[in-house]
Design a protein around this motif. Structure first.
Motif: not given
Length: 230
Positions: A73, A136, A156, A160, A164, A172, A175
């Motif tokens: 994470y 998570k 993935q 994210i 977010q 994102i 990133p």
């Protein structure tokens, strides 16, 4: 470096604490710079602090039996980590390293435990955070079972994007690099790069500098994340 009450109030976990509690915490807290790739918290070792990221970016990592690093994470500014050390002597099972030069607030566990005794809201937030972390990690483990390399990368990115908190829809921010994604997904950097090249060619994602990844077709990205084949 000494820490002010005003700085502690920037962290959501502490922002609602009574003034006297914040004064006591600030008196024992310290703000420390950390270098890129520096280990802030070493896994499976007892730690005597609760940590708050003030600036930079960190990652929780573990290692396979053959020594390979696996990303679990990210820790973003405003978030905390090392909370398991408040409840037993075993510490966190994973390590936390800096992905960039960062500034971290170290708050002694003894001071936090004292604050916990009379602040149910603080206890509730800590347990809520741990429950969210477990969810998570479970989702990340399921993602590693995805047989499709493209599906892993898309999954993935979808995770994210979904997690977010940003005012910009389908973007994102900051990133992870291809290397960081590879560490999280047990893939080589080259494999991640090939998947990105395909996604960009198909106009599903688009890089906007180093700090923004535009998701042009979020529904297609979600479908790729759920696809069983490459």
């Amino acid at each position: 470096m000494a820490v002010s009450v005003e700085l502690l109030k920037r962290f959501q976990l502490l922002s609602g604490m009574p003034a006297d509690v914040l004064d006591a915490l600030a008196a024992q807290a310290s703000l420390r710079p950390v270098s890129r790739r520096e280990i802030i918290l070493r896994g499976s070792e007892q730690n005597d602090n609760l940590y708050f990221l003030f600036e930079g970016r960190l990652q929780g990592v573990d290692f396979t039996l053959d020594g390979r690093e696996v990303g679990l994470y990210f820790v973003e500014p405003g978030e905390f980590f090392g909370e398991l050390g408040l409840f037993d002597q075993a510490g966190q099972p994973e390590s936390v390293i800096a992905l960039a030069r960062s500034q971290v607030v170290f708050l002694p566990s003894s001071a936090v435990k004292l604050a916990l005794q009379n602040n149910y809201t603080l206890v509730e937030q800590l347990f809520s955070r741990m429950a969210n972390r477990v969810r998570k990690l479970s989702a990340q483990r399921a993602l590693l079972g995805q047989p499709s390399t493209s599906g892993r990368v898309c999954g993935q990115l979808w995770m994210i994007l979904s997690e977010q908190h940003s005012t910009e829809e389908n973007v994102i921010l900051n990133p992870p690099t291809h290397q960081e994604l590879g560490i999280m997904l047990n893939l080589s950097r080259e494999t991640v790069t090939r998947v990105f090249q395909k996604l960009q060619k198909e106009k599903i994602v688009k890089r906007d500098g180093a700090s923004r990844l535009l998701i042009l077709e979020p529904e297609l990205l979600r479908q790729r994340a759920e696809s069983p084949g490459d």
